[in-house]
Structures are given as structure tokens and as C-alpha cells.
Write a protein that holds these residues in place. Sequence first.
Motif, PDB file in Angstrom:
ATOM      1  N   LEU A 114       0.830  -1.201   0.000  1.00  0.00           N
ATOM      2  CA  LEU A 114       0.000   0.000   0.000  1.00  0.00           C
ATOM      3  C   LEU A 114       0.863   1.248   0.000  1.00  0.00           C
ATOM      4  CD1 LEU A 114      -2.621   1.618   0.277  1.00  0.00           C
ATOM      5  CD2 LEU A 114      -2.543   1.175   2.757  1.00  0.00           C
ATOM      6  N   GLY A 115       1.914   1.259   0.805  1.00  0.00           N
ATOM      7  CA  GLY A 115       2.805   2.402   0.854  1.00  0.00           C
ATOM      8  C   GLY A 115       3.462   2.669  -0.483  1.00  0.00           C
ATOM      9  N   ARG A 116       3.910   1.601  -1.132  1.00  0.00           N
ATOM     10  CA  ARG A 116       4.543   1.760  -2.446  1.00  0.00           C
ATOM     11  C   ARG A 116       3.540   2.285  -3.469  1.00  0.00           C
ATOM     12  NH1 ARG A 116       6.966  -3.074  -0.595  1.00  0.00           N
ATOM     13  NH2 ARG A 116       5.481  -4.366  -1.748  1.00  0.00           N
ATOM     14  N   PHE A 117       2.296   1.806  -3.391  1.00  0.00           N
ATOM     15  CA  PHE A 117       1.280   2.289  -4.331  1.00  0.00           C
ATOM     16  C   PHE A 117       1.018   3.781  -4.127  1.00  0.00           C
ATOM     17  CE2 PHE A 117      -2.871   3.180  -6.030  1.00  0.00           C
ATOM     18  CZ  PHE A 117      -2.925   2.419  -7.197  1.00  0.00           C
ATOM     19  N   LEU A 118       0.912   4.198  -2.885  1.00  0.00           N
ATOM     20  CA  LEU A 118       0.667   5.611  -2.597  1.00  0.00           C
ATOM     21  C   LEU A 118       1.827   6.486  -3.048  1.00  0.00           C
ATOM     22  CD1 LEU A 118      -0.990   5.326   0.928  1.00  0.00           C
ATOM     23  CD2 LEU A 118      -2.050   6.276  -1.129  1.00  0.00           C
ATOM     24  N   LEU A 119       3.042   6.021  -2.849  1.00  0.00           N
ATOM     25  CA  LEU A 119       4.198   6.791  -3.286  1.00  0.00           C
ATOM     26  C   LEU A 119       4.205   6.958  -4.803  1.00  0.00           C
ATOM     27  CD1 LEU A 119       6.966   5.282  -0.980  1.00  0.00           C
ATOM     28  CD2 LEU A 119       6.183   7.654  -0.992  1.00  0.00           C
ATOM     29  N   ALA A 120       3.794   5.921  -5.512  1.00  0.00           N
ATOM     30  CA  ALA A 120       3.814   5.964  -6.978  1.00  0.00           C
ATOM     31  C   ALA A 120       2.643   6.742  -7.550  1.00  0.00           C
ATOM     32  CB  ALA A 120       3.806   4.541  -7.535  1.00  0.00           C
ATOM     33  N   ASN A 121       1.487   6.692  -6.883  1.00  0.00           N
ATOM     34  CA  ASN A 121       0.261   7.226  -7.475  1.00  0.00           C
ATOM     35  C   ASN A 121      -0.301   8.457  -6.789  1.00  0.00           C
ATOM     36  OD1 ASN A 121      -0.673   5.018  -9.576  1.00  0.00           O
ATOM     37  ND2 ASN A 121       0.123   3.930  -7.794  1.00  0.00           N
ATOM     38  N   ARG A 122       0.078   8.660  -5.525  1.00  0.00           N
ATOM     39  CA  ARG A 122      -0.436   9.785  -4.729  1.00  0.00           C
ATOM     40  C   ARG A 122      -1.967   9.748  -4.616  1.00  0.00           C
ATOM     41  NH1 ARG A 122       1.220  14.403  -7.992  1.00  0.00           N
ATOM     42  NH2 ARG A 122       0.354  15.671  -6.292  1.00  0.00           N
ATOM     43  N   GLY A 123      -2.529   8.588  -4.803  1.00  0.00           N
ATOM     44  CA  GLY A 123      -3.971   8.390  -4.700  1.00  0.00           C
ATOM     45  C   GLY A 123      -4.257   6.904  -4.656  1.00  0.00           C
ATOM     46  N   PHE A 158      -0.492  13.869   8.550  1.00  0.00           N
ATOM     47  CA  PHE A 158       0.034  15.040   7.833  1.00  0.00           C
ATOM     48  C   PHE A 158       1.417  14.740   7.268  1.00  0.00           C
ATOM     49  CE2 PHE A 158       2.542  18.896   7.533  1.00  0.00           C
ATOM     50  CZ  PHE A 158       1.694  19.743   6.815  1.00  0.00           C
ATOM     51  N   LEU A 159       2.251  14.123   8.087  1.00  0.00           N
ATOM     52  CA  LEU A 159       3.618  13.827   7.671  1.00  0.00           C
ATOM     53  C   LEU A 159       3.635  12.876   6.476  1.00  0.00           C
ATOM     54  CD1 LEU A 159       6.588  14.293   8.284  1.00  0.00           C
ATOM     55  CD2 LEU A 159       6.473  12.477  10.001  1.00  0.00           C
ATOM     56  N   LEU A 160       2.792  11.837   6.526  1.00  0.00           N
ATOM     57  CA  LEU A 160       2.758  10.857   5.443  1.00  0.00           C
ATOM     58  C   LEU A 160       2.072  11.399   4.195  1.00  0.00           C
ATOM     59  CD1 LEU A 160       1.822   7.565   7.357  1.00  0.00           C
ATOM     60  CD2 LEU A 160       4.003   8.086   6.277  1.00  0.00           C
ATOM     61  N   PHE A 161       0.840  11.868   4.359  1.00  0.00           N
ATOM     62  CA  PHE A 161       0.021  12.206   3.202  1.00  0.00           C
ATOM     63  C   PHE A 161       0.412  13.543   2.553  1.00  0.00           C
ATOM     64  CE2 PHE A 161      -3.881   9.543   4.687  1.00  0.00           C
ATOM     65  CZ  PHE A 161      -3.182   8.388   4.386  1.00  0.00           C
ATOM     66  N   VAL A 162       0.720  14.524   3.380  1.00  0.00           N
ATOM     67  CA  VAL A 162       1.002  15.858   2.839  1.00  0.00           C
ATOM     68  C   VAL A 162       2.488  16.030   2.528  1.00  0.00           C
ATOM     69  CG1 VAL A 162       0.844  18.338   3.267  1.00  0.00           C
ATOM     70  CG2 VAL A 162      -0.969  16.809   4.077  1.00  0.00           C
ATOM     71  N   ARG A 163       3.339  15.701   3.485  1.00  0.00           N
ATOM     72  CA  ARG A 163       4.770  15.973   3.327  1.00  0.00           C
ATOM     73  C   ARG A 163       5.467  14.940   2.433  1.00  0.00           C
ATOM     74  NH1 ARG A 163       7.869  20.496   4.864  1.00  0.00           N
ATOM     75  NH2 ARG A 163       9.994  19.886   5.370  1.00  0.00           N
ATOM     76  N   ILE A 164       5.250  13.655   2.709  1.00  0.00           N
ATOM     77  CA  ILE A 164       6.026  12.621   2.026  1.00  0.00           C
ATOM     78  C   ILE A 164       5.374  12.177   0.714  1.00  0.00           C
ATOM     79  CG2 ILE A 164       6.889  10.244   2.223  1.00  0.00           C
ATOM     80  CD1 ILE A 164       7.320  10.775   5.202  1.00  0.00           C
ATOM     81  N   ILE A 165       4.082  11.872   0.747  1.00  0.00           N
ATOM     82  CA  ILE A 165       3.402  11.349  -0.442  1.00  0.00           C
ATOM     83  C   ILE A 165       2.872  12.454  -1.340  1.00  0.00           C
ATOM     84  CG2 ILE A 165       1.465   9.920  -1.237  1.00  0.00           C
ATOM     85  CD1 ILE A 165       1.706   8.364   1.423  1.00  0.00           C
ATOM     86  N   GLU A 166       2.447  13.551  -0.745  1.00  0.00           N
ATOM     87  CA  GLU A 166       1.791  14.647  -1.472  1.00  0.00           C
ATOM     88  C   GLU A 166       0.553  14.134  -2.203  1.00  0.00           C
ATOM     89  OE1 GLU A 166       4.990  16.270  -3.921  1.00  0.00           O
ATOM     90  OE2 GLU A 166       5.272  17.881  -2.470  1.00  0.00           O
ATOM     91  N   VAL A 167      -0.388  13.608  -1.435  1.00  0.00           N
ATOM     92  CA  VAL A 167      -1.571  12.976  -2.014  1.00  0.00           C
ATOM     93  C   VAL A 167      -2.384  13.967  -2.843  1.00  0.00           C
ATOM     94  CG1 VAL A 167      -1.758  11.220  -0.220  1.00  0.00           C
ATOM     95  CG2 VAL A 167      -2.937  13.417   0.071  1.00  0.00           C
ATOM     96  N   LYS A 168      -3.111  13.405  -3.802  1.00  0.00           N
ATOM     97  CA  LYS A 168      -3.906  14.223  -4.717  1.00  0.00           C
ATOM     98  C   LYS A 168      -5.342  14.422  -4.247  1.00  0.00           C
ATOM     99  CE  LYS A 168      -2.874  11.656  -8.348  1.00  0.00           C
ATOM    100  NZ  LYS A 168      -2.766  11.177  -9.746  1.00  0.00           N
ATOM    101  N   TRP A 169      -5.777  13.689  -3.208  1.00  0.00           N
ATOM    102  CA  TRP A 169      -7.156  13.876  -2.743  1.00  0.00           C
ATOM    103  C   TRP A 169      -7.207  15.079  -1.791  1.00  0.00           C
ATOM    104  CZ3 TRP A 169      -4.868   9.043  -1.066  1.00  0.00           C
ATOM    105  CH2 TRP A 169      -4.491   9.017   0.274  1.00  0.00           C
ATOM    106  N   SER A 170      -7.001  16.248  -2.319  1.00  0.00           N
ATOM    107  CA  SER A 170      -6.900  17.444  -1.483  1.00  0.00           C
ATOM    108  C   SER A 170      -7.856  18.546  -1.934  1.00  0.00           C
ATOM    109  CB  SER A 170      -5.462  17.973  -1.505  1.00  0.00           C
ATOM    110  OG  SER A 170      -5.041  18.231  -2.829  1.00  0.00           O
ATOM    111  N   ALA A 171      -8.931  18.156  -2.614  1.00  0.00           N
ATOM    112  CA  ALA A 171      -9.941  19.129  -3.034  1.00  0.00           C
ATOM    113  C   ALA A 171     -11.002  19.218  -1.940  1.00  0.00           C
ATOM    114  CB  ALA A 171     -10.557  18.722  -4.364  1.00  0.00           C
ATOM    115  N   PHE A 172     -10.731  20.069  -0.957  1.00  0.00           N
ATOM    116  CA  PHE A 172     -11.619  20.192   0.205  1.00  0.00           C
ATOM    117  C   PHE A 172     -12.759  21.163  -0.074  1.00  0.00           C
ATOM    118  CE2 PHE A 172      -7.277  19.483   1.971  1.00  0.00           C
ATOM    119  CZ  PHE A 172      -7.492  18.221   2.489  1.00  0.00           C
ATOM    120  N   ARG A 173     -13.922  20.873   0.500  1.00  0.00           N
ATOM    121  CA  ARG A 173     -15.067  21.784   0.380  1.00  0.00           C
ATOM    122  C   ARG A 173     -15.876  21.755   1.672  1.00  0.00           C
ATOM    123  NH1 ARG A 173     -14.126  19.580  -4.671  1.00  0.00           N
ATOM    124  NH2 ARG A 173     -13.671  21.199  -6.224  1.00  0.00           N
ATOM    125  N   THR A 174     -16.486  22.875   1.985  1.00  0.00           N
ATOM    126  CA  THR A 174     -17.322  22.954   3.181  1.00  0.00           C
ATOM    127  C   THR A 174     -18.722  22.439   2.876  1.00  0.00           C
ATOM    128  OG1 THR A 174     -18.094  25.185   2.658  1.00  0.00           O
ATOM    129  CG2 THR A 174     -16.048  25.001   3.943  1.00  0.00           C
TER     130      THR A 174
END
Length: 307
Positions: free
Chosen positions: A55-64, A256-272
Motif C-alpha cells: 500500500l505504501g509503495r502504491f501511494l508513493l507511486a500514485n499519490r492516490g 500530515f507527515l505521510l500524506f502531505v509531506r512525504i506522499i503529497e496525495v492528490k485527494w486534497s480538493a476540500f469543500r465545506t
Amino acid sequence: MPTNNQRLISHEALQQDHEALLNAARARLRLAGDMPGATVAQQLELLDRLAEFELGRFLLANRGLNAEWTHRMVTYAPDDGTAAAMTALERRVVEQLPAVLATRERFGVFRQQLQGVLKPGMRLASVPSGWMGELLLLDYAAAPDVSLVGVDLDQTALDGALALAEQQGLAERLTLLRQDAWSTEWSTKVDVLASNGLNIYEPDDERVTALYRSFHEALRPGGTLVTSFLTPPPTLSPESPWKMAELDPAALALQFLLFVRIIEVKWSAFRTHAQTRAQLEQAGFVDIRFIDDRASMFPTVVARKPD
């Protein structure tokens, strides 16, 4: 294969060189430097630990996440026998990170809401389909004549949905369409449409409103939409609805450290909630109601197309 205008926005379709990805991530982290609570050395160590499991390798490669990983995450149970083979970090990711817990809770809310509106003879759709767990894992004993439709741009997602349908004895009721969610052609309208995991990758508000309009078009008069959205954290918006008392600070910091700093995930379209309500109203929906998870991170929203 999808065209440039019909691309997979949640993950890559092609294999990537793992070592090259790791080296690029190491270089990026060294350039970014220390951050509060984590030195560069600690960040690099965490990167190496992330690369130790699939799973970690997939996230690093795909950011999603793709359909398979999403299904595995939402259906994971600590007592299902898979945890024993996990690394310590992998278990923390799937069992403790607030976003993962909210995703799993959201899946349960979807199933509850969809089961509640299910009636004999209905036509239900999932867009994007993924593996369609929110529909294929429902109880159809009281509605044996329903039909199911899955729409996805990713052929592997459709293949997974078919396999799950066969496992559940629902393959004969299932129609699968490899089409773009924004431009799906509906020869037959549906009574219920479930959609999760697409708007969170799309930062363009107009595009998301257009997506909701396509869902509105797909539904019969009086039909029901069950969808979801990610809310912004307090660090990004004063309107954040996050219930911080429900969140583990250590797990949130690791997330935060994993998803934002290290992986830079793409699921970051936040809405209220207010933004989502406005978008759904612009698309023509009424009777909009929200069902929050415990921390209000990944709410479900149910809306109706007017009769």
C-alpha cells in the motif's frame, strides 16, 4: 485507453520505476528540510518504512488510491486475519489515521443510506464504480429484481466490480460502462446514484458542479443521489467543521507527515458543507441533507432530484 480529456485523476494507469520514485522523494524531502516535529532524517526513515509494504509503495507511486485499494481500505477489519502480515506502519495507516477511519465510516454510512432507500424494481448506479462495494454488498433479499450499473474510466475497476458481483451472485443484474463520469450517456435513467471518490481529486469547483449536473441528468424524477466530500482542516479554513476532540493528535500528525509531506496525495480538493450545498442546488437538487462522520472529515450528503 483514456484520452487526454478522459484521464484517471486518482491514480496512474502505468507502472513506474520504484527506485527512481524513491530517489526523487528523498531529494524533495532533503530540499524541503526539517519541519516541526520531524527532522529530515526522520522523514527519510519514514519514507523507507512506507516503501516496505504494498500500500505504501502504491501511494508513493500514485499519490492516490485505485478501486482495489479503496475497496480493501473500506472493508478492512482488524480481526480478518490480514493484520498479522502487516508492518507496524501499515497497521497504523489502516487502523489509526483519521482520514482512513473517516473513509471507512463513510462507506458504512453509504451502505446504510442505500439500504434504506432500496425498493423492488429499482435501477441503481455507482459513478465512478470502483469495485461497487457500496451497492454489491447490500442485502437484496427484499428487492430481488433490482438492476445495477457501474460507470468507470478505469477498466481494472470494472473488472474488479464484475469479480465482486460474481462473488455476490449479482453478475446477471450488473451492467458495466467504461465511460467518463462527466459525459456518461444514460439510455435508461436510474432511481439511485451513488458517487464517492471523484470530487475529492477535482479542485475545479465548476467541474464538480458539472459533475453533479451529470448525476442529476442520470436520475429519474424523484431519484436519490448519495455522495460525499472532504472537508478542509482547520489549518486551511476557519470554516473547518473538524471535531478535534474526536481526533488522536499523534495519528493526525502522522497523517500530515505521510500524506502531505512525504506522499503529497492528490485527494486534497476540500469543500465545506455550504459550498457542497450550493453546488448541488446549482445542479438542480433539493432536499439536501448531510450525515457527518464522527470527526466531520468525510461527510455523506443525500439529495433528491425534484419529481
